[in-house]
Design a protein around this motif. Structure first.
Motif, mmCIF file in Angstrom:
data_model
loop_
_atom_site.group_PDB
_atom_site.id
_atom_site.type_symbol
_atom_site.label_atom_id
_atom_site.label_comp_id
_atom_site.label_asym_id
_atom_site.label_seq_id
_atom_site.Cartn_x
_atom_site.Cartn_y
_atom_site.Cartn_z
ATOM 1 N N LYS A 113 -19.102 -88.054 -120.432
ATOM 2 C CA LYS A 113 -18.800 -86.858 -121.412
ATOM 3 C C LYS A 113 -18.904 -85.553 -120.526
ATOM 4 O O LYS A 113 -18.080 -84.841 -120.672
ATOM 5 N N ARG A 114 -19.942 -85.656 -119.891
ATOM 6 C CA ARG A 114 -20.378 -84.228 -119.192
ATOM 7 C C ARG A 114 -19.322 -84.034 -117.982
ATOM 8 O O ARG A 114 -19.277 -82.923 -117.773
ATOM 9 N N LEU A 115 -18.868 -85.128 -117.696
ATOM 10 C CA LEU A 115 -17.699 -85.002 -116.476
ATOM 11 C C LEU A 115 -16.471 -84.157 -117.099
ATOM 12 O O LEU A 115 -15.653 -83.319 -116.322
ATOM 13 N N MET A 116 -16.207 -84.449 -118.545
ATOM 14 C CA MET A 116 -15.208 -83.786 -119.244
ATOM 15 C C MET A 116 -15.347 -82.086 -119.075
ATOM 16 O O MET A 116 -14.326 -81.458 -119.073
ATOM 17 N N TYR A 117 -16.341 -81.836 -119.031
ATOM 18 C CA TYR A 117 -16.825 -80.470 -119.246
ATOM 19 C C TYR A 117 -17.493 -79.514 -117.795
ATOM 20 O O TYR A 117 -17.667 -78.603 -117.944
ATOM 21 N N GLN A 118 -17.248 -80.505 -116.834
ATOM 22 C CA GLN A 118 -18.040 -80.091 -115.633
ATOM 23 C C GLN A 118 -17.171 -78.756 -115.076
ATOM 24 O O GLN A 118 -16.023 -78.905 -115.127
ATOM 25 N N ASP A 119 -17.830 -77.658 -114.592
ATOM 26 C CA ASP A 119 -17.050 -76.506 -114.273
ATOM 27 C C ASP A 119 -15.857 -76.732 -113.083
ATOM 28 O O ASP A 119 -14.753 -76.590 -113.463
ATOM 29 N N LEU A 120 -16.389 -77.501 -112.182
ATOM 30 C CA LEU A 120 -15.326 -77.783 -111.078
ATOM 31 C C LEU A 120 -15.749 -79.302 -110.953
ATOM 32 O O LEU A 120 -16.752 -79.803 -110.506
ATOM 33 N N LEU A 121 -14.506 -80.249 -111.044
ATOM 34 C CA LEU A 121 -14.623 -81.630 -110.986
ATOM 35 C C LEU A 121 -13.789 -81.993 -109.927
ATOM 36 O O LEU A 121 -12.468 -81.792 -110.001
ATOM 37 N N ALA A 122 -13.878 -82.906 -108.912
ATOM 38 C CA ALA A 122 -13.076 -83.488 -108.083
ATOM 39 C C ALA A 122 -13.173 -84.968 -108.380
ATOM 40 O O ALA A 122 -14.193 -85.646 -108.291
ATOM 41 N N ILE A 123 -11.836 -85.657 -108.492
ATOM 42 C CA ILE A 123 -11.991 -87.049 -108.814
ATOM 43 C C ILE A 123 -11.127 -87.597 -107.552
ATOM 44 O O ILE A 123 -9.958 -87.288 -107.210
ATOM 45 N N ASP A 124 -11.986 -88.423 -106.878
ATOM 46 C CA ASP A 124 -11.491 -88.870 -105.298
ATOM 47 C C ASP A 124 -10.851 -90.457 -105.629
ATOM 48 O O ASP A 124 -11.221 -91.015 -106.567
ATOM 49 N N ASP A 125 -9.769 -90.550 -105.015
ATOM 50 C CA ASP A 125 -9.101 -91.972 -105.111
ATOM 51 C C ASP A 125 -8.614 -92.283 -106.417
ATOM 52 O O ASP A 125 -8.522 -93.365 -106.817
ATOM 53 N N LEU A 126 -7.965 -91.431 -106.994
ATOM 54 C CA LEU A 126 -7.342 -91.415 -108.324
ATOM 55 C C LEU A 126 -6.152 -92.536 -108.212
ATOM 56 O O LEU A 126 -5.427 -92.690 -107.099
ATOM 57 N N GLY A 127 -6.402 -93.817 -109.124
ATOM 58 C CA GLY A 127 -5.402 -94.567 -109.025
ATOM 59 C C GLY A 127 -6.067 -96.007 -108.604
ATOM 60 O O GLY A 127 -5.371 -97.041 -108.514
ATOM 61 N N THR A 128 -7.240 -96.154 -108.048
ATOM 62 C CA THR A 128 -8.103 -97.224 -107.483
ATOM 63 C C THR A 128 -8.793 -97.588 -109.048
ATOM 64 O O THR A 128 -9.557 -98.838 -108.753
ATOM 65 N N GLU A 129 -9.016 -97.163 -109.979
ATOM 66 C CA GLU A 129 -9.772 -97.575 -111.031
ATOM 67 C C GLU A 129 -9.207 -98.317 -111.991
ATOM 68 O O GLU A 129 -7.905 -98.347 -112.099
ATOM 69 N N PRO A 130 -9.803 -99.023 -113.114
ATOM 70 C CA PRO A 130 -9.290 -99.723 -113.991
ATOM 71 C C PRO A 130 -8.617 -98.666 -115.023
ATOM 72 O O PRO A 130 -9.416 -97.563 -115.241
ATOM 73 N N ARG A 131 -7.613 -99.139 -115.601
ATOM 74 C CA ARG A 131 -6.876 -98.268 -116.526
ATOM 75 C C ARG A 131 -7.539 -98.015 -117.887
ATOM 76 O O ARG A 131 -7.558 -96.960 -118.641
ATOM 77 N N GLU A 132 -8.453 -99.309 -118.229
ATOM 78 C CA GLU A 132 -9.018 -99.316 -119.760
ATOM 79 C C GLU A 132 -10.293 -99.832 -119.488
ATOM 80 O O GLU A 132 -10.511 -100.732 -118.246
ATOM 81 N N VAL A 133 -11.052 -99.486 -120.374
ATOM 82 C CA VAL A 133 -12.562 -99.998 -120.207
ATOM 83 C C VAL A 133 -12.875 -100.363 -121.458
ATOM 84 O O VAL A 133 -12.727 -99.511 -122.599
ATOM 85 N N MET A 134 -13.479 -101.572 -121.552
ATOM 86 C CA MET A 134 -13.776 -102.214 -122.804
ATOM 87 C C MET A 134 -15.263 -101.910 -123.232
ATOM 88 O O MET A 134 -16.022 -102.145 -122.421
ATOM 89 N N ASP A 135 -15.713 -101.132 -124.377
ATOM 90 C CA ASP A 135 -17.060 -101.064 -124.569
ATOM 91 C C ASP A 135 -17.136 -101.095 -126.166
ATOM 92 O O ASP A 135 -16.635 -100.575 -126.880
#
Length: 200
Positions: A115-137
């Motif tokens: 959740k902190r990533l949502m509000y990080q001042d400057l956020l860089a997401i590297d390699d978008l597209g390599t992650e699972p689309r959904e997470v089951m929690d």
């Protein structure tokens, strides 16, 4: 709302970023070569980061191994050195880099940090597209990337993305709504050069 930018002239930003990129390359014991492609990409990035702009993000898009992650790390180093004040807080801008796979994993393993990533001042997401689309929690289905990009779009927070996906692939993977928001919020810098990892 003021946009994040570097407190430098366009030329000073270019020189500083090129120097920071050289440090990143040499840290990995590789030879730094200031190719025309690299200069063009860094000039475009420098122009975007030093001028007033309605957009509040960058997508570095292209094939594998052609310098996108290196540029992100160099920008992080430059931001740290410049100690840029954030007009909305009493602190300096801090840029966080997280690869897309780790971001998705963090959603499940450390939800508060995610959740902190949502509000990080400057956020860089590297390699978008390599992650699972959904997470089951606990029976709940979460779309980590879509949720973070949606929240950052709504709050107009500066976001940097590197990806091997093309714009049509982004639409296919994340849906047209996210793709449309990315087009609105982000400047796309294409990386069409070949991989620097190829042995000469």
């Amino acid at each position: 709302m003021p946009r994040f930018n570097l407190p430098l002239s366009e030329e000073d930003a270019f020189v500083s970023l090129m120097s920071a990129i050289q440090v990143e390359v040499e840290f990995r014991r590789r030879e730094f070569v200031a190719t025309e492609e690299l200069k063009s990409q860094v000039r475009r990035l420098s122009a975007f980061l030093t001028q007033e702009n309605s957009k509040f993000g960058i997508v570095l898009a292209g094939g594998c191994g052609n310098g996108k992650t290196t540029i992100i790390k160099a920008l992080q180093s430059l931001v740290n050195v410049l100690h840029i004040p954030n007009p909305y807080t009493d602190k300096e801008y801090i840029m966080r880099i997280i690869d897309a796979k780790s971001m998705a994993a963090t959603c499940k393993s450390d939800y508060e940090d995610w959740k902190r990533l949502m509000y990080q001042d400057l956020l860089a997401i590297d390699d978008l597209g390599t992650e699972p689309r959904e997470v089951m929690d606990y029976g709940n289905i979460i779309n980590p990337t879509v949720d973070i990009l949606t929240r950052r779009y709504e709050n107009q927070l500066f976001t940097i993305i590197s990806t091997n996906l093309t714009p049509p692939q982004i639409s296919q993977v994340y849906g047209e709504r996210i793709a449309d928001r990315m087009r609105e919020m982000m400047e796309i810098i294409p990386f069409t050069n070949s991989s620097y990892r190829v042995l000469k």
